[in-house]
Motif scaffolding. Structure first.
Motif, mmCIF file in Angstrom:
data_model
loop_
_atom_site.group_PDB
_atom_site.id
_atom_site.type_symbol
_atom_site.label_atom_id
_atom_site.label_comp_id
_atom_site.label_asym_id
_atom_site.label_seq_id
_atom_site.Cartn_x
_atom_site.Cartn_y
_atom_site.Cartn_z
ATOM 1 N N PRO A 34 0.817 -1.213 0.000
ATOM 2 C CA PRO A 34 0.000 0.000 0.000
ATOM 3 C C PRO A 34 0.853 1.266 0.000
ATOM 4 C CG PRO A 34 0.152 -0.886 2.216
ATOM 5 C CD PRO A 34 0.977 -1.787 1.330
ATOM 6 N N TYR A 36 0.550 5.251 1.453
ATOM 7 C CA TYR A 36 -0.197 6.114 2.350
ATOM 8 C C TYR A 36 0.150 7.568 2.055
ATOM 9 C CZ TYR A 36 -1.868 2.366 5.364
ATOM 10 O OH TYR A 36 -2.514 1.267 5.849
ATOM 11 N N PRO A 44 -1.612 9.083 8.659
ATOM 12 C CA PRO A 44 -1.569 8.575 7.284
ATOM 13 C C PRO A 44 -2.899 7.939 6.892
ATOM 14 C CG PRO A 44 0.349 7.860 8.543
ATOM 15 C CD PRO A 44 -0.625 8.446 9.526
ATOM 16 N N LEU A 46 -4.742 5.520 3.668
ATOM 17 C CA LEU A 46 -4.480 4.691 2.493
ATOM 18 C C LEU A 46 -4.834 5.437 1.219
ATOM 19 C CD1 LEU A 46 -3.736 1.904 1.318
ATOM 20 C CD2 LEU A 46 -6.166 1.321 1.478
ATOM 21 N N LEU B 43 7.688 5.484 9.727
ATOM 22 C CA LEU B 43 6.917 4.988 10.866
ATOM 23 C C LEU B 43 7.576 3.711 11.377
ATOM 24 C CD1 LEU B 43 4.806 6.708 9.153
ATOM 25 C CD2 LEU B 43 3.081 5.325 10.295
ATOM 26 N N LEU B 90 1.661 7.533 16.662
ATOM 27 C CA LEU B 90 0.476 7.210 15.870
ATOM 28 C C LEU B 90 -0.076 5.853 16.275
ATOM 29 C CD1 LEU B 90 1.880 8.341 12.446
ATOM 30 C CD2 LEU B 90 -0.156 9.307 13.490
ATOM 31 N N THR B 101 -6.571 -2.009 4.732
ATOM 32 C CA THR B 101 -5.332 -1.895 5.484
ATOM 33 C C THR B 101 -5.552 -1.037 6.717
ATOM 34 O OG1 THR B 101 -2.971 -1.439 5.285
ATOM 35 C CG2 THR B 101 -4.499 0.059 4.151
ATOM 36 N N GLN B 102 -4.504 -0.612 7.353
ATOM 37 C CA GLN B 102 -4.637 0.013 8.658
ATOM 38 C C GLN B 102 -5.273 1.404 8.599
ATOM 39 O OE1 GLN B 102 -0.939 -0.059 10.796
ATOM 40 N NE2 GLN B 102 -0.601 -2.226 10.392
ATOM 41 N N PHE B 104 -5.454 4.927 10.694
ATOM 42 C CA PHE B 104 -4.630 5.642 11.656
ATOM 43 C C PHE B 104 -5.414 6.718 12.394
ATOM 44 C CE2 PHE B 104 -0.236 4.324 11.124
ATOM 45 C CZ PHE B 104 -0.297 3.596 9.958
ATOM 46 N N GLY B 105 -5.010 6.958 13.628
ATOM 47 C CA GLY B 105 -5.479 8.116 14.356
ATOM 48 C C GLY B 105 -4.715 9.363 13.921
#
Lengths: 114, 113
Positions: A34, A36, A44, A46, B43, B90, B101-102, B104-105
């Protein structure tokens, strides 16, 4: 050991130009890649993602090109706009398993000049 | 709309203080993550949790601990804050088995003096 290497660290492009960000990975078990996008003060989010069974994926002005043999992938932003100015991270993961982790590149700060 | 919230956007702490960073997600996700973000380093994963009361070390766990007593909440603890822990933190969550997918805050910017 950095498993995903990203370049350049910063990029300045004129409005309407093409922005290109490159990433290279080492772990051949990675099977999901992916990208971001992060704006200042935000987490971040996606942008676009690709699996290694395809060589290219396009969503609007954003395209991922993937070269499995070279273990490289890149993000192309066509007709770059000032609103695209942000930090971009590539990432990679192994999609099987209950606790997948993302391995991130070091980030590219893109500035699109008006 | 999915949401990951972090308890503070900015924190200023003194060296040696115990610091708690809280993260809450409303998506019923099993997996939660804590990263720190530093310029030029991207990150880096500190800890993650794939279920309640479960935790796994990430790439840089030294000086940190975590707690996950409820599915929606994942806390990062700095037992004795040091100046080299000044960073952006984060939190993220991820649904097991998801093709997505993830999420995030917004991040917590921590300054340790």
């Amino acid at each position: 050991q950095q498993q995903v290497k990203q370049s350049p660290q910063s990029l300045i492009v004129q409005k309407g130009g093409i922005s290109i960000i490159n990433c290279a990975y080492e772990n051949t078990a990675f099977d999901y890649f992916p990208w971001y996008q992060q704006f200042p003060g935000k987490g971040p989010a996606l942008l676009i993602a690709i699996r290694p069974d395809v060589s290219e994926k396009k969503e609007g002005r954003f395209t991922i090109s993937f070269n499995k043999s070279a273990k490289q992938f890149s993000l192309h932003i066509m007709d770059s706009q000032p609103g695209d100015s942000a930090t971009y991270f590539c990432a990679a993961t192994i999609s099987s398993g209950s606790a997948r982790q993302l391995t991130f590149g070091s980030g590219t700060q893109l500035t699109v000049l008006p | 709309d999915v949401k990951v919230t972090q308890s503070s956007r900015y924190l200023v702490k003194r060296t040696g203080e115990k610091v708690f960073l809280e993260c809450v997600q409303d998506m019923d996700h099993e997996n939660m993550f804590w990263y720190r973000q530093d310029p030029g380093l991207g990150l880096r994963l500190i800890y993650f949790s794939y279920d309640v009361k479960m935790k796994e070390k990430g790439d840089i766990p030294e000086g940190y601990s975590v707690s996950r007593e409820k599915k929606e909440r994942f806390s990062l603890i700095l037992e004795s804050a040091s100046t080299n822990q000044t960073s952006m933190y984060l939190c993220a969550s991820w649904h097991r088995g998801s093709q997505e997918t993830q999420y995030f805050g917004p991040g917590t910017r921590l300054l340790v003096l």
